[in-house]
Enzyme design. Sequence first.
Site, short mmCIF file in Angstrom:
data_model
loop_
_atom_site.label_atom_id
_atom_site.label_comp_id
_atom_site.label_asym_id
_atom_site.label_seq_id
_atom_site.Cartn_x
_atom_site.Cartn_y
_atom_site.Cartn_z
N ASP A 101 -12.36 -9.27 4.10
CA ASP A 101 -13.76 -9.23 3.40
C ASP A 101 -14.16 -10.63 3.30
O ASP A 101 -15.50 -10.79 3.35
CB ASP A 101 -13.39 -8.52 1.78
CG ASP A 101 -13.90 -7.06 1.51
OD1 ASP A 101 -13.68 -6.34 2.54
OD2 ASP A 101 -14.08 -6.63 0.66
N ASP A 148 -6.58 -6.97 3.60
CA ASP A 148 -7.68 -6.56 2.98
C ASP A 148 -8.43 -7.51 2.51
O ASP A 148 -9.77 -7.39 2.63
CB ASP A 148 -7.02 -5.53 1.98
CG ASP A 148 -8.21 -4.78 1.18
OD1 ASP A 148 -9.16 -4.35 1.62
OD2 ASP A 148 -8.09 -4.63 0.09
N TYR A 187 0.89 -1.22 -0.03
CA TYR A 187 -0.10 -0.11 0.07
C TYR A 187 0.99 1.41 -0.03
O TYR A 187 0.29 2.23 -0.36
CB TYR A 187 -0.87 0.04 1.27
CG TYR A 187 -2.11 -0.69 0.94
CD1 TYR A 187 -2.29 -2.00 0.69
CD2 TYR A 187 -3.52 0.10 1.03
CE1 TYR A 187 -3.51 -2.46 0.60
CE2 TYR A 187 -4.65 -0.60 1.17
CZ TYR A 187 -4.71 -2.00 0.83
OH TYR A 187 -5.94 -2.53 0.54
N LYS A 205 3.06 -15.33 2.10
CA LYS A 205 3.18 -16.00 0.90
C LYS A 205 4.80 -16.41 1.00
O LYS A 205 5.34 -15.99 -0.01
CB LYS A 205 2.78 -15.41 -0.29
CG LYS A 205 1.45 -15.78 -0.68
CD LYS A 205 1.02 -17.20 -1.15
CE LYS A 205 1.41 -17.59 -2.33
NZ LYS A 205 0.92 -18.90 -2.87
N ASP A 261 -2.97 -18.03 0.44
CA ASP A 261 -4.01 -18.82 -0.32
C ASP A 261 -4.83 -19.82 0.42
O ASP A 261 -6.20 -20.01 0.28
CB ASP A 261 -3.42 -19.42 -1.76
CG ASP A 261 -2.16 -19.97 -1.49
OD1 ASP A 261 -1.78 -20.17 -0.27
OD2 ASP A 261 -1.78 -20.84 -2.50
C1 IPM Z 1 -10.45 -1.45 3.69
C2 IPM Z 1 -10.61 -0.63 2.21
C3 IPM Z 1 -9.55 0.21 1.92
C4 IPM Z 1 -8.24 -0.69 1.96
C5 IPM Z 1 -9.75 1.15 0.89
C6 IPM Z 1 -10.87 2.04 0.67
C7 IPM Z 1 -8.52 1.89 0.47
O1 IPM Z 1 -10.94 -1.60 1.21
O2 IPM Z 1 -10.48 -0.78 4.55
O3 IPM Z 1 -10.25 -2.69 3.51
O4 IPM Z 1 -7.86 -1.13 0.91
O5 IPM Z 1 -7.67 -0.56 2.74
MG MG Z 2 -11.02 -3.58 1.86
#
Ligand code: IPM
Ligand code: MG
Length: 352
Positions: free
Chosen positions: A248, A244, A136, A187, A220
């Site tokens: 999710d 990240d 990042y 990884k 993975d």
């Molecule tokens: C998160 C989001 C952010 C990230 C974006 C909005 C920059 O996806 O907080 O998970 O990638 O960190």
């Molecule tokens: Mg995210």
Amino acid sequence: MTTLLLLPGDGIGPEVCAQVRRVAAALAPDIRIDERDFGGCSFERHGVPITDEAVAAALAADAVLMGAVGGPQWAGAPRDKRPEAGLLRLRQEMQVFANLRPALCFDALADASSLKRELVAGLDIMIVRELTGGVYFGQPRFIETLPDGQQRGVDTQVYTTSEIERVSRVAFELARGRRNKVHSAEKSNVMESGLLWRQVVTSLHQRDYPDVELEHILADNAAMQLVRAPTQFDVLLTDNLFGDILSDAAAQLTGSLGMLPSAALGEPGRPGLYEPIHGSAPDIAGQGVANPLAAILSFEMALRWSLNRAAEADRLFGAVEAALAAGARTRDLGGRLTTVEMGDAVLSALKA
Ligand code: IPM
Ligand code: MG
């Protein structure tokens, strides 16, 4: 005096943050709540997604709680002016390197998961995502044009020993207060930074945390295990990019993204940054139907991790559980409550 800086931001951010204000007023009226523009709305008003003044206010606060940033109307803005750039700047300036993302399945919601109830019942994972390093922020990063006219995009994944060590320490400490198990995902079979990650976690573990159970897992495979047998995880430690993605995936296990809070922490004594995991949800923004629980639970985490108010945090968590058990459901949970009505449900559970 304790100050919470609220950054409602874009999309559904202001709607869900309004419910946080109501809950805070009922639960901890002595906390001063300050507010600044953030994200696309800041870009509109000030030409930047976060102003220097707002960054200074964040650094001076005891905790910062944001709603959401971004939306299709800013997709074409210059890269450094996009709402996401404001969020990355805030994370870096606040030096909140450890991102705690709980994936907790409330019993009342186990049927809302896309996995079978028996796979997610009792799910309680804490993802610890490194938040201020890795790909990042790594340099160099650019898109260049090659002599043959092609373009070439470059990002850099980079971690130092100390960056790995400080976030790993947070994971091990957390595990001690939970089920005492850390999975560290990278990884190392392909990446040098992944190999270093594994080595640093291993030696920190041997040196300071031999009592905690540690398992290394390739990222993975971690993704697969999350949807195969998620309850095997307690604390899942990983880098910025894998975190990240894995967070999710873990969020969906719990039924709705609209439920999940997060905390980003730096060194002790510095303000934490609290954010619901859901985004700005432009498709439902302004309709008053967004689920405010992720924002309310982010406030709960702020009470616990930055404001030294564990008792109020416990009360608030109990109130959210009680509201859900009594059947309170916004649309994302298959119900019909509006954002304000879900706020009402939490407030009346708090009073009960
Ligand atoms: C998160 C989001 C952010 C990230 C974006 C909005 C920059 O996806 O907080 O998970 O990638 O960190
Ligand atoms: Mg995210």
